[in-house]
Design a protein around this motif. Sequence first.
Motif, PDB file in Angstrom:
ATOM      1  N   UNK A 106       0.836  -1.195   0.000  1.00 33.07           N
ATOM      2  CA  UNK A 106       0.000   0.000   0.000  1.00 33.07           C
ATOM      3  C   UNK A 106       0.873   1.248   0.000  1.00 33.07           C
ATOM      4  N   UNK A 107       0.354   2.282  -0.645  1.00 28.61           N
ATOM      5  CA  UNK A 107       1.054   3.565  -0.676  1.00 28.61           C
ATOM      6  C   UNK A 107       1.120   4.100   0.758  1.00 28.61           C
ATOM      7  N   UNK A 108       2.274   4.596   1.170  1.00 24.39           N
ATOM      8  CA  UNK A 108       2.363   5.169   2.518  1.00 24.39           C
ATOM      9  C   UNK A 108       1.428   6.364   2.656  1.00 24.39           C
ATOM     10  N   UNK A 133       2.558  11.789 -13.842  1.00 27.60           N
ATOM     11  CA  UNK A 133       2.778  11.226 -12.518  1.00 27.60           C
ATOM     12  C   UNK A 133       1.582  11.542 -11.621  1.00 27.60           C
ATOM     13  N   UNK A 134       0.953  10.515 -11.009  1.00 28.42           N
ATOM     14  CA  UNK A 134      -0.147  10.794 -10.076  1.00 28.42           C
ATOM     15  C   UNK A 134       0.357  11.577  -8.859  1.00 28.42           C
ATOM     16  N   UNK A 135      -0.345  12.648  -8.512  1.00 22.38           N
ATOM     17  CA  UNK A 135       0.069  13.496  -7.387  1.00 22.38           C
ATOM     18  C   UNK A 135       0.221  12.683  -6.102  1.00 22.38           C
ATOM     19  N   UNK A 136      -0.705  11.785  -5.837  1.00 20.55           N
ATOM     20  CA  UNK A 136      -0.685  11.022  -4.589  1.00 20.55           C
ATOM     21  C   UNK A 136       0.486  10.049  -4.513  1.00 20.55           C
ATOM     22  N   UNK A 137       1.144   9.765  -5.648  1.00 22.20           N
ATOM     23  CA  UNK A 137       2.302   8.871  -5.642  1.00 22.20           C
ATOM     24  C   UNK A 137       3.616   9.622  -5.449  1.00 22.20           C
ATOM     25  N   UNK A 138       3.582  10.953  -5.467  1.00 20.45           N
ATOM     26  CA  UNK A 138       4.809  11.735  -5.296  1.00 20.45           C
ATOM     27  C   UNK A 138       5.180  11.738  -3.820  1.00 20.45           C
ATOM     28  N   UNK A 139       6.374  11.224  -3.535  1.00 19.30           N
ATOM     29  CA  UNK A 139       6.826  11.128  -2.154  1.00 19.30           C
ATOM     30  C   UNK A 139       7.729  12.292  -1.762  1.00 19.30           C
ATOM     31  N   UNK A 140       8.511  12.800  -2.751  1.00 22.91           N
ATOM     32  CA  UNK A 140       9.456  13.866  -2.439  1.00 22.91           C
ATOM     33  C   UNK A 140       9.752  14.682  -3.687  1.00 22.91           C
ATOM     34  N   UNK A 141       9.931  15.995  -3.494  1.00 21.44           N
ATOM     35  CA  UNK A 141      10.286  16.920  -4.583  1.00 21.44           C
ATOM     36  C   UNK A 141      11.641  17.500  -4.231  1.00 21.44           C
ATOM     37  N   UNK A 142      12.592  17.386  -5.169  1.00 25.80           N
ATOM     38  CA  UNK A 142      13.935  17.931  -4.950  1.00 25.80           C
ATOM     39  C   UNK A 142      14.380  18.696  -6.187  1.00 25.80           C
ATOM     40  N   UNK A 143      15.350  19.569  -5.985  1.00 30.00           N
ATOM     41  CA  UNK A 143      15.975  20.239  -7.109  1.00 30.00           C
ATOM     42  C   UNK A 143      17.279  19.521  -7.417  1.00 30.00           C
ATOM     43  N   UNK A 144      17.601  19.309  -8.720  1.00 27.42           N
ATOM     44  CA  UNK A 144      18.829  18.568  -9.056  1.00 27.42           C
ATOM     45  C   UNK A 144      20.069  19.294  -8.544  1.00 27.42           C
TER      46      UNK A 144
END
Length: 84
Positions: free
Chosen positions: A8-10, A71-82
């Motif tokens: 299950x998705x966290x 990409x489904x929003x609910x599946x995004x766990x983290x946003x980073x800048x390269x």
Amino acid sequence: MAKAKVAKRPTRDEFVLEEIGNQLSEAKMENSEIVLTVWGRVETVRGLIKTMDSRTGRVHMETGNGELDKVPFMDIMKVEYPRD
């Protein structure tokens, strides 16, 4: 016959989801390249946000090779800048 268990998705609280939404909005406004850690995927998604579709709940990312990854929003766990 038993069904195979699917991980299950966290769950994340509303503050984490709001922060991810704010980071995505900022990256879109600034046209910044970002790296997304996506639940269920081994590879990260790197690119520019083209559209954030509120109807489908997907973020449309243009990757380095010019392809569009939704990409489904609910599946995004983290946003980073390269870093490079």
